[in-house]
Design a protein around this motif. Sequence first.
Motif, PDB file in Angstrom:
ATOM      1  N   SER A 177       0.818  -1.220   0.000  1.00 56.46           N
ATOM      2  CA  SER A 177       0.000   0.000   0.000  1.00 56.46           C
ATOM      3  C   SER A 177       0.848   1.265   0.000  1.00 56.46           C
ATOM      4  O   SER A 177       0.323   2.362  -0.203  1.00 56.46           O
ATOM      5  CB  SER A 177      -0.947   0.002   1.206  1.00 56.46           C
ATOM      6  N   SER A 178       2.161   1.127   0.206  1.00 56.37           N
ATOM      7  CA  SER A 178       3.040   2.300   0.159  1.00 56.37           C
ATOM      8  C   SER A 178       3.369   2.695  -1.275  1.00 56.37           C
ATOM      9  O   SER A 178       3.955   3.753  -1.512  1.00 56.37           O
ATOM     10  CB  SER A 178       4.333   2.022   0.932  1.00 56.37           C
ATOM     11  N   LEU A 179       2.996   1.852  -2.241  1.00 53.74           N
ATOM     12  CA  LEU A 179       3.255   2.157  -3.647  1.00 53.74           C
ATOM     13  C   LEU A 179       2.183   3.069  -4.219  1.00 53.74           C
ATOM     14  O   LEU A 179       1.021   3.006  -3.821  1.00 53.74           O
ATOM     15  CB  LEU A 179       3.305   0.864  -4.473  1.00 53.74           C
ATOM     16  N   LYS A 180       2.569   3.874  -5.174  1.00 49.54           N
ATOM     17  CA  LYS A 180       1.622   4.735  -5.870  1.00 49.54           C
ATOM     18  C   LYS A 180       0.611   3.878  -6.617  1.00 49.54           C
ATOM     19  O   LYS A 180       0.974   2.941  -7.326  1.00 49.54           O
ATOM     20  CB  LYS A 180       2.367   5.641  -6.849  1.00 49.54           C
ATOM     21  N   GLN A 184       2.094  -9.167   0.142  1.00 48.31           N
ATOM     22  CA  GLN A 184       1.748  -8.147   1.130  1.00 48.31           C
ATOM     23  C   GLN A 184       2.813  -7.074   1.265  1.00 48.31           C
ATOM     24  O   GLN A 184       2.497  -5.925   1.544  1.00 48.31           O
ATOM     25  CB  GLN A 184       1.480  -8.810   2.484  1.00 48.31           C
ATOM     26  N   SER A 185       4.069  -7.441   1.083  1.00 50.76           N
ATOM     27  CA  SER A 185       5.164  -6.479   1.212  1.00 50.76           C
ATOM     28  C   SER A 185       5.838  -6.270  -0.141  1.00 50.76           C
ATOM     29  O   SER A 185       5.639  -7.039  -1.085  1.00 50.76           O
ATOM     30  CB  SER A 185       6.200  -6.970   2.222  1.00 50.76           C
ATOM     31  N   PHE A 206       9.353  -9.476  -5.324  1.00 47.93           N
ATOM     32  CA  PHE A 206      10.613  -9.847  -5.973  1.00 47.93           C
ATOM     33  C   PHE A 206      10.543 -11.260  -6.556  1.00 47.93           C
ATOM     34  O   PHE A 206      11.025 -11.513  -7.656  1.00 47.93           O
ATOM     35  CB  PHE A 206      11.781  -9.771  -4.983  1.00 47.93           C
ATOM     36  N   ASP A 207       9.967 -12.184  -5.784  1.00 45.75           N
ATOM     37  CA  ASP A 207       9.947 -13.593  -6.192  1.00 45.75           C
ATOM     38  C   ASP A 207       8.618 -14.020  -6.784  1.00 45.75           C
ATOM     39  O   ASP A 207       8.334 -15.220  -6.884  1.00 45.75           O
ATOM     40  CB  ASP A 207      10.286 -14.484  -4.997  1.00 45.75           C
ATOM     41  N   TYR A 208       7.803 -13.063  -7.181  1.00 45.75           N
ATOM     42  CA  TYR A 208       6.535 -13.382  -7.837  1.00 45.75           C
ATOM     43  C   TYR A 208       6.800 -13.455  -9.336  1.00 45.75           C
ATOM     44  O   TYR A 208       6.636 -12.482 -10.074  1.00 45.75           O
ATOM     45  CB  TYR A 208       5.472 -12.321  -7.509  1.00 45.75           C
ATOM     46  N   TYR A 209       7.231 -14.642  -9.783  1.00 44.73           N
ATOM     47  CA  TYR A 209       7.725 -14.783 -11.146  1.00 44.73           C
ATOM     48  C   TYR A 209       6.589 -14.870 -12.166  1.00 44.73           C
ATOM     49  O   TYR A 209       5.502 -15.366 -11.858  1.00 44.73           O
ATOM     50  CB  TYR A 209       8.596 -16.038 -11.259  1.00 44.73           C
ATOM     51  N   PRO A 210       6.839 -14.405 -13.380  1.00 43.24           N
ATOM     52  CA  PRO A 210       5.830 -14.503 -14.447  1.00 43.24           C
ATOM     53  C   PRO A 210       5.494 -15.955 -14.776  1.00 43.24           C
ATOM     54  O   PRO A 210       6.336 -16.842 -14.662  1.00 43.24           O
ATOM     55  CB  PRO A 210       6.508 -13.813 -15.638  1.00 43.24           C
TER      56      PRO A 210
END
Length: 204
Positions: free
Chosen positions: A8-11, A27-28, A33-37
């Motif tokens: 939620s800290s992202l635009k 959540q963070s 980072f490790d949410y691969y396509p």
Amino acid sequence: MRPVDPLSSLKGVGPELAKKFAKLGLQSLGDLFDYYPRRYEDYSVVTPIAKLQPGDVSIRAVIKQAVGRYVRRGMHVTEAVASDDSGSVRLTWFNQPYRPTGMKPGLEYFISGPFALKNGRLSITNPSTELVSEFPVNTARIVPVYRETKGLTSRQVRAALRQVLPLIRQLPETLPAWISQEYQLMPKSEALAVIHFPESGKQL
């Protein structure tokens, strides 16, 4: 910006969208980072309009005013014309009524999507569009496609990852230096950046 910071800290990621990310276990910022396509779509070759062939295409063109209208059974259709120095091509979006207000006539866009015969006319259907920049995210490149959930698209995942890319590039190495040297491995930070935003098929 830290890996432990909430999404939620992202635009553009409000509380409701953050809940949809959470459904995917994200959540963070670090979770991204490790949410691969799941797969990739190759829109990296930008083709002059006059040389377009049926299939997935990318063009660099100026969009003329987009016009939307409702047709049978409440379906909304938006049509526009994109032009470059070689010619023009029709763009068609279905059930995206926001498109006419989102287009900026006279500015140059990267436009990527399937070019095919629809209703007797050749057009690019439901294309992604981005103003021309040095780092396109959804067009004119190898585009990552992620696992989605209702209300959360790959485009939104890519937008979030684009924001955390500088953080990814600062990640420390986790392998001993001798292993990286012996097997000629790229740094972890570079590998993760390439997984999400590859510059070429060879690099990927």
